[in-house]
Structures are given as structure tokens and as C-alpha cells.
Scaffold this active site. Sequence first.
Site, mmCIF file in Angstrom:
data_model
loop_
_atom_site.group_PDB
_atom_site.id
_atom_site.type_symbol
_atom_site.label_atom_id
_atom_site.label_comp_id
_atom_site.label_asym_id
_atom_site.label_seq_id
_atom_site.Cartn_x
_atom_site.Cartn_y
_atom_site.Cartn_z
ATOM 1 N N ASN A 84 0.894 -1.293 0.018
ATOM 2 C CA ASN A 84 0.067 -0.016 -0.051
ATOM 3 C C ASN A 84 0.772 1.227 -0.073
ATOM 4 O OD1 ASN A 84 -2.603 -1.152 0.114
ATOM 5 N ND2 ASN A 84 -1.995 -1.888 2.173
ATOM 6 N N SER A 109 6.237 10.973 7.281
ATOM 7 C CA SER A 109 5.879 10.810 8.529
ATOM 8 C C SER A 109 6.888 11.191 9.554
ATOM 9 C CB SER A 109 5.231 9.377 8.744
ATOM 10 O OG SER A 109 5.133 9.105 10.226
ATOM 11 N N TYR A 145 6.289 0.964 9.041
ATOM 12 C CA TYR A 145 5.519 1.846 8.383
ATOM 13 C C TYR A 145 6.387 3.130 8.195
ATOM 14 C CZ TYR A 145 2.582 6.188 8.719
ATOM 15 O OH TYR A 145 2.085 7.409 8.188
ATOM 16 N N LYS A 149 7.509 5.013 4.467
ATOM 17 C CA LYS A 149 7.589 6.488 4.272
ATOM 18 C C LYS A 149 8.734 6.857 3.759
ATOM 19 C CE LYS A 149 3.197 7.260 4.949
ATOM 20 N NZ LYS A 149 2.388 7.698 3.742
#
Lengths: 255, 255
Positions: A84, A109, A145, A149
Site C-alpha cells: 500500500n 511521517s 511504517y 515512508k
Amino acid sequence: MDEPVLLTGAEGRVGRAIRGGIAEDYDWRFLDREPPAEETDHEFVVADVTDDEAVRDAVEGVGAVIHLAGDPRPEAPWNSVLQNNIDGAQTVYEAAVDAGVEKVAFASSNHAVGHYETERKPDIYRTQDDYLLDGSELPRPSNLYGVSKAAGETLGRYYHDEHDLSVVCVRIGNLTKGHPPIDYERGQAMWLSYRDCAHLFERCIEADYGYEIVYGISDNDRKYYSLERAKDVLGYSPSDNSADFTNQGEPKDDA
Amino acid sequence: MDEPVLLTGAEGRVGRAIRGGIAEDYDWRFLDREPPAEETDHEFVVADVTDDEAVRDAVEGVGAVIHLAGDPRPEAPWNSVLQNNIDGAQTVYEAAVDAGVEKVAFASSNHAVGHYETERKPDIYRTQDDYLLDGSELPRPSNLYGVSKAAGETLGRYYHDEHDLSVVCVRIGNLTKGHPPIDYERGQAMWLSYRDCAHLFERCIEADYGYEIVYGISDNDRKYYSLERAKDVLGYSPSDNSADFTNQGEPKDDA
């Protein structure tokens, strides 16, 4: 900007903050994996950002893309962020280049650099500490995550260098509505108010840049992220400061 | 190191350079997607690095991993580097942490930073230019292969910070056997001889480090990659220099 602007992840939290502030200012094309929760006056594409064909259709004729779509969970498993977030970002950049899009603003992020805090907390969250990240540092992700990023940032660098796409990566802090997080020093230091968020992405649409990594936070007294590039290059002029609120989330008398 | 050392991509070019130099020095476990071209005295695992279970078996009981496996083509398409290089690296790091492996040496590439050359060539390839990359700079990949290598570096940073794995990322230059590339200034500036390659990875197995990004080149007169970290942290002591060869690949009289 006269051309339409594509906003991916339009139904997510950052998407809502942007729409709340500048919904009337652009000819938007919204994209999300989920249909809209409420009716909207703007075009709405229901598609997954890893769907190459759908993304190619969605970028057709737009002048800028704000790419927010992806798995937003800091604890998201690897396979989800690989597909994703990493593959999704590549799909968007590649389609944008092929369609002649001018600019892509990529939602990065604070988790891309979370491990800079490890040996420095809790002092790093307090005003007496002057340690500052400015966007020139190598990533130190706090989770997979954050790795995804950072990979999206590197993809942006490549599509800028190789294809002259203007790319700005916004390392978004802690976005909360109304007031800063309560009893959470870290969140207060990296607070991003809804109106500052909308204003910052408006600047990402309007400003001229090549490739930039900026921090997306309000002008908090306590902060360890520099706003210099966002101010200098984008013309970001934040309105809010977490220090103007008590730790109960109430505005202070002088705020 | 007393424990076995896992070498992934053992049949590739870098794998062969390492094996040519230090095959007798360790209790090797070789891994490659293809069966060995020639018989070997060492354990040989035929597996894909994206195969989670096979990788978990392969890291069991090893003290260090040299992770070379992946799609080595600078022009490799995105889907291949996404799976083989990015997902493959994550699979290896994750399995290494779970198995209690001490060190991972990751084969990164000059392509992770290839676009630093863009506005500086051809001067950057010549001795009169003193521009130097030292490993602290953000990636500027020259292709999607380079993006995948930069992502592997960031994954290594995460697994070090989060799980205390020792990780060294080696941005490998231009590895050629016998003599430097001919009629190719760039390749001469980033030449890595086979014996320096084997010695460098031997240092990656033996030295103590936390997280490092080093450049993997010989001590060429012409170079724009600093060897400082490799020398200081790893004890790398290169033997070769592309300037000791003529542009026909012959050793110079004084070499």
C-alpha cells in the site's frame, strides 16, 4: 493552480483536514479506496493506489497530486506497507510523470525519523533542549511504517532527479483537531493543527520547488523539527502553537 | 567468527569475488536461487530470499549474514526490485533478528547515490575534483534498482535501532576482475578489485560496529567516495588502485 488537483486518501484524517481548510480553493479530484462517507461536490474516484490503471486515469489532466493514500497505522505489518505505501507511492509517481503532472506532495511521517528520539527522550520533547532535525538527516524509522515512508521519500527523489517532477515530502507530525494531544509531550512537540495542515498543503500546491523534505508541524514552542525549509521554500506560515493550550486542551488566557 | 556465515547470492559476481578470496576462512553456508555451477565443499541452500520459511531455516545458527541476493540489474523493472530486493532484504533482516544473528552486511550500490553525479560529470570522475560522498548523505538513486538498495539501507537502520542488529551497508562500486574498466572514467573512479572486495567483506564479518554505510571501492587515485568510515570502523585496508593500470587494463611499470 488552474488545473485540477488529485487528493489520494481523501477520506483519511489528513485528507479531511485539508478538505476542511481549502475545499473551495481548487478543482479537486478525490480518490479513496472507500466511497465517500458524505456527499461531495467534487469528483470522487473509488480506487486502490496500487491499481496502476485506475491511478493512470486519476492523474490524467491534473496539475498536482497530494498523495496521502496508504496504510496509516504505525504498527502496520510489513506486507501491507510494502504494497500500500511503497508500491502505492511508486504507482502514483510513475503515473504522474507519464501524465505530465507538475508537482507531487507526498505525505511522509515523523515515523521516518522516530529513532532519533531514542537516546534523547524525554529531554528532546522539552524547550530546554535545542536538538533539531531539519530534513537533511538520513531516515531512522521507528517502525516498518516509517521505513515505507522513507522509501516513498527516496522514490520522490528519484522521480525528481530522473524526470524533473517537483516533489515535496511532508514529514507530518501529530495531527489532532481542535487542540494538541493531552498528557503526551511528544505529541505536543510535533502537533499539527488542522488549519496549519490545510495551509501547508496549500503551499505545496502553490510554491515552486525541486525536491524538498519538510516537517509538517505547527509553530510549537516545544519542537525538535525545524520549520526553516517549509517557511523558506514553501512560504509556510503556521498559525498555531501547542504552548497556547493548557495540558487539558483549553486555550490559555493569552492565546 | 566461529559460527557459520550465511552468504546469500553466493553464485553472483560479488559472491564469487568473496568466495575467491576468503572461501577457506569461514564455515560458510551458501544460498542462491540457482544450484551451484561447480561443486563446493560448503553447505549450499537453493532458495529464494523472498521465501520466508527457507530464509528462516538458512539463518539458523549463523553468526553473520552477507546479504547479496537480489536482482542485480540497474535497469531492473520496479516489480522485480520491489519483491527481490526490498521484500527480500526485509525477509533476511527479520529472520536474522529472530534467529539471534549478530551481524548483517548488506550489499548496497553506487546506484543508491548515482544522481549526485548528474550536475558534476565528467569533472567528478577526475582527480582535480575534490567532491566526496561519505555515506552521511541522503540517497539520490539513479534508477529504481538504486531506490531498492536505499530502501534496504533504511531497513537495516530500523533493524539496528529497534533490534540491536549490527548492520553495515556497503555501497559497492564497479567490481571487475583483474583490472579496472577500460575507457570508462566513472568505473575507474569507483573500481573495486576482487581481492579488495573479499577483504572488505571479511572486515564486515570481523569488525565491531552498530550501523554503518560505507563505500566499497579500491583506493583509487580518482575517487569521489570516501573510504574513511570503511577504514576507521571496519579496518578496511585496500590493496588496489585503478591508477596503477593503463587504460588498456595493463599494470603500469611502477605498479
